[in-house]
Design a protein around this motif. Sequence first.
Motif, PDB file in Angstrom:
ATOM      1  N   ILE A  60       4.899   7.012  -1.464  1.00 25.90           N
ATOM      2  CA  ILE A  60       4.234   5.843  -0.887  1.00 25.90           C
ATOM      3  C   ILE A  60       2.760   6.216  -0.758  1.00 25.90           C
ATOM      4  O   ILE A  60       2.426   7.223  -0.130  1.00 25.90           O
ATOM      5  N   ARG A  61       1.882   5.398  -1.349  1.00 23.73           N
ATOM      6  CA  ARG A  61       0.440   5.665  -1.308  1.00 23.73           C
ATOM      7  C   ARG A  61      -0.278   4.517  -0.614  1.00 23.73           C
ATOM      8  O   ARG A  61      -0.164   3.370  -1.031  1.00 23.73           O
ATOM      9  N   LEU A  62      -0.994   4.841   0.445  1.00 22.51           N
ATOM     10  CA  LEU A  62      -1.823   3.876   1.162  1.00 22.51           C
ATOM     11  C   LEU A  62      -3.268   4.184   0.779  1.00 22.51           C
ATOM     12  O   LEU A  62      -3.941   4.983   1.436  1.00 22.51           O
ATOM     13  N   LEU A  65      -6.325   4.047   3.122  1.00 25.24           N
ATOM     14  CA  LEU A  65      -6.237   4.994   4.234  1.00 25.24           C
ATOM     15  C   LEU A  65      -6.218   6.450   3.760  1.00 25.24           C
ATOM     16  O   LEU A  65      -6.265   7.369   4.572  1.00 25.24           O
ATOM     17  N   GLY A  66      -6.116   6.648   2.442  1.00 22.84           N
ATOM     18  CA  GLY A  66      -6.081   8.002   1.904  1.00 22.84           C
ATOM     19  C   GLY A  66      -4.812   8.752   2.250  1.00 22.84           C
ATOM     20  O   GLY A  66      -4.814   9.973   2.387  1.00 22.84           O
ATOM     21  N   ILE A  67      -3.702   8.038   2.381  1.00 20.52           N
ATOM     22  CA  ILE A  67      -2.429   8.651   2.773  1.00 20.52           C
ATOM     23  C   ILE A  67      -1.439   8.565   1.612  1.00 20.52           C
ATOM     24  O   ILE A  67      -1.318   7.528   0.963  1.00 20.52           O
ATOM     25  N   ASN A 131       5.301   3.181  -4.472  1.00 23.02           N
ATOM     26  CA  ASN A 131       4.677   1.995  -3.893  1.00 23.02           C
ATOM     27  C   ASN A 131       3.257   2.399  -3.541  1.00 23.02           C
ATOM     28  O   ASN A 131       3.057   3.345  -2.792  1.00 23.02           O
ATOM     29  N   SER A 132       2.286   1.719  -4.139  1.00 24.98           N
ATOM     30  CA  SER A 132       0.893   1.994  -3.798  1.00 24.98           C
ATOM     31  C   SER A 132       0.274   0.712  -3.253  1.00 24.98           C
ATOM     32  O   SER A 132       0.542  -0.372  -3.750  1.00 24.98           O
ATOM     33  N   GLN A 133      -0.513   0.871  -2.207  1.00 23.92           N
ATOM     34  CA  GLN A 133      -1.117  -0.270  -1.515  1.00 23.92           C
ATOM     35  C   GLN A 133      -2.616  -0.071  -1.406  1.00 23.92           C
ATOM     36  O   GLN A 133      -3.067   1.021  -1.071  1.00 23.92           O
ATOM     37  N   ASP A 134      -3.345  -1.136  -1.681  1.00 22.94           N
ATOM     38  CA  ASP A 134      -4.795  -1.121  -1.511  1.00 22.94           C
ATOM     39  C   ASP A 134      -5.225  -2.437  -0.895  1.00 22.94           C
ATOM     40  O   ASP A 134      -4.810  -3.509  -1.358  1.00 22.94           O
TER      41      ASP A 134
END
Length: 143
Positions: A60-62, A65-67, A131-134
Amino acid sequence: MQGRAALGRPFSALAGMALLLYGGFTPVLAQRPVVEEWYAALAVADRSKLESLLAPNARIRLGDLGIEQTKAEFVDSLDEWEAAVKGATIRHRIESGDGAVTTVIACYDFPANDVLLRENFRIEAGLILENSQDAIAESCESY
């Protein structure tokens, strides 16, 4: 005989175009139930459902937020998410699909603020591998 062959060509061309068009949507249609289940479970912090939707090696990539989280780290963070999502609504729509990747526009409407995200899901065999979120906007006005 030549008349039948001539009639067959346009039909074959149309059938081929329909197959190409339909074939392009097949991965998105196949992934839609997984995406729908994801957002339904996310809206209520359904730990067991979210865990069952993620592949063992899921990431999971946020982005904003750099997470980056493993499946275990994501599941461990759900207590905090449960508090954050209380009273919120999540609206989403599939924007596009390309092979195993489905792109979604999601509005997270929290009681104190809202945010519009672009999320990419890489799904294989009915499980979310990534899952990547931007964030794309600090409000959902353009949703």
